[in-house]
Write an enzyme that holds these catalytic residues in place. Structure first.
Site, short mmCIF file in Angstrom:
data_model
loop_
_atom_site.label_atom_id
_atom_site.label_comp_id
_atom_site.label_asym_id
_atom_site.label_seq_id
_atom_site.Cartn_x
_atom_site.Cartn_y
_atom_site.Cartn_z
N ASP A 91 0.86 -1.18 0.00
CA ASP A 91 0.00 0.00 0.00
C ASP A 91 0.90 1.25 0.00
OD1 ASP A 91 0.99 0.19 2.56
OD2 ASP A 91 -0.93 -0.06 3.56
N ASP A 301 -8.06 -7.45 0.10
CA ASP A 301 -7.19 -7.74 1.24
C ASP A 301 -7.95 -7.35 2.50
OD1 ASP A 301 -6.66 -4.71 0.75
OD2 ASP A 301 -5.85 -5.11 2.74
N CYS A 339 -12.98 -28.48 6.21
CA CYS A 339 -11.75 -27.79 5.84
C CYS A 339 -10.61 -28.78 5.68
CB CYS A 339 -11.40 -26.75 6.91
SG CYS A 339 -9.89 -25.84 6.57
N CYS A 341 -7.38 -27.92 5.81
CA CYS A 341 -6.11 -27.36 6.29
C CYS A 341 -5.44 -28.29 7.29
CB CYS A 341 -6.32 -25.96 6.88
SG CYS A 341 -6.78 -25.92 8.62
N CYS A 344 -7.24 -28.44 10.81
CA CYS A 344 -8.48 -29.22 10.89
C CYS A 344 -8.24 -30.70 10.67
CB CYS A 344 -9.49 -28.67 9.88
SG CYS A 344 -10.04 -27.00 10.28
N HIS A 370 -5.69 -21.71 9.90
CA HIS A 370 -7.05 -22.12 9.49
C HIS A 370 -7.81 -20.96 8.86
CE1 HIS A 370 -11.09 -23.55 9.24
NE2 HIS A 370 -11.44 -22.42 9.83
ZN ZN Z 1 -9.01 -25.59 8.72
#
Ligand code: ZN
Length: 397
Positions: A91, A301, A339, A341, A344, A370
């Site tokens: 930015d 963002d 999820c 990830c 998880c 996560h």
């Molecule tokens: Zn997750």
């Protein structure tokens, strides 16, 4: 050529495509995690890569104060300094400076302000913001604008918009004169691993100092105009007249009602070029980023997923989870069963709740991983929805 957006599918106002930057390709629409001080708090770069992050945002104001631009430039620019070979955006510093309130003074020339760290005096102008961002070397850099406060009366909103337009012209002039000073490849990238060198897709051109086959940064213009649709239209038109390779919608999420944000975004988008990237700055919840992507925004963002994670607020396919609550103390289930990830897949809600309640550093790390995955997966599902065309189920929003 500094940047190129290839639009590969459209659905209504939405578009899916590929943003080609000097440091790799970015699938759009994209959510960009915020790495304020050249770091996404708590998450290392290899994990960001594993999560599928293709572009990161860093904050000029914070890096200017610490570690200082000369340090980053000496280290070969932000990519090499933080060992991040993928795309990056900075930015302009404007938003942070304007957030200082009592510590700043705005003039035609720029903004005088005092550091939030030690009170030392500084001055940021359009030219200085360009000089700093060229030194940092992100692939996409932003014009120095005035973020109009909310609420602002009509006279104030116009004056602020006019100042942003004059500053946009100064930014472009300075950038065009100095864009060759970007630090990429100005010295042999000896600190890079062979893997990193492989990722760098642009071979160094020995005949031009610091260029990767003629690639330069891309300077985006920013549309302002407060909460007035007519001013937004005028700002868009006049910013486009100055001419940039991409356009951002700024001055939102400054305290206005969410419905007003959405109205202003919608009414601004229709005035932006359809063949160039459109970046909506500083929004929002998972539902909002899905909505904005469906409205035709390509880039977004927000600090929300990372900041909320550090406060134990997690976004899941079943809604928000406040992991500090006692109800999760003996909950063996995954945080979000849907999820994929690493958090998880491995840990229970009970363990995550324990880490948070015990103030363990790992709580912040896992929660952030996560939440970022959830945001990235949200955008992936929107991209799939756009590319699928008819018949597919729209993403939850
Ligand atoms: Zn997750």
């Amino acid at each position: 050529m500094s940047i190129q957006l290839q639009i590969e599918a459209t659905r209504g106002s939405a578009r899916a495509g590929t943003l080609i930057t000097p440091h790799g390709e970015v699938e759009t629409p994209v959510f960009m995690p915020v790495g304020t001080l050249a770091s996404v708090k708590g998450v290392s770069q290899d994990v960001l890569e594993e999560l599928g992050v293709q572009i990161l945002l860093s904050n000029t104001y914070h890096l200017y104060l610490r570690p200082g631009i000369e340090t980053v430039r000496q280290m070969g620019g932000l990519h090499r300094f933080m060992s991040w070979d993928r795309a990056m955006l900075t930015d302009s510093g404007g938003f942070q400076v304007f957030s200082l309130n009592d510590l700043r003074k705005v003039s035609e020339e720029g903004v005088a302000f005092r550091s939030h760290l030690d009170g030392s005096p500084h001055f940021l102008s359009p030219e200085k913001a360009m000089e700093i961002q060229i030194g940092l070397g992100a692939d996409i850099i932003m014009a120095f604008d005035e973020c109009t406060e909310y609420p602002a009366d009509a006279q104030r909103a116009r004056a602020s918009m006019e100042l942003t337009l004059r500053w946009a012209e100064r930014c472009k002039k300075y950038f065009e004169e100095h864009k060759g000073e970007v630090p990429w490849g100005s010295s042999q990238p000896s600190a890079l691993s062979s893997q990193q060198k492989q990722v760098l897709r642009f071979a160094q051109d020995d005949n031009s100092k610091g260029h990767w086959k003629g690639q330069t940064q891309a300077l985006f213009g920013i549309v302002q105009g407060g909460m007035d649709a007519a001013l937004r239209r005028e700002s868009a038109g006049r910013t486009i007249d100055i001419g940039f390779p991409g356009y951002a919608i700024g001055g939102l999420s400054v305290g206005e009602p969410r419905e007003l944000t959405r109205d202003i975004v919608e009414s601004t988008l229709e005035h932006l070029p359809s063949d160039q990237p459109r970046y909506l700055m500083g929004v929002g919840t998972p539902e909002e980023i899905a909505q904005y992507a469906q409205s035709g925004v390509d880039m977004m963002d927000c600090v929300l997923p990372t900041r909320a994670a550090r406060h134990g607020l997690l976004f899941t396919s079943e809604g928000k989870v406040s992991i500090k609550q006692a109800r999760y103390a003996q909950d063996e289930s995954a945080l979000d069963p849907a999820c994929d990830c690493r958090v998880c897949q491995r840990y229970s809600r009970a363990y995550l709740r324990h880490l948070y309640a015990s103030n363990e550093l790992l709580a912040q790390v896992l929660n952030t991983v996560h939440n970022l995955r959830f945001y990235l997966a949200t955008m992936r599902s929107v991209r799939g929805w756009i590319r699928a065309g008819r018949g597919a189920t729209p993403p939850v929003c």
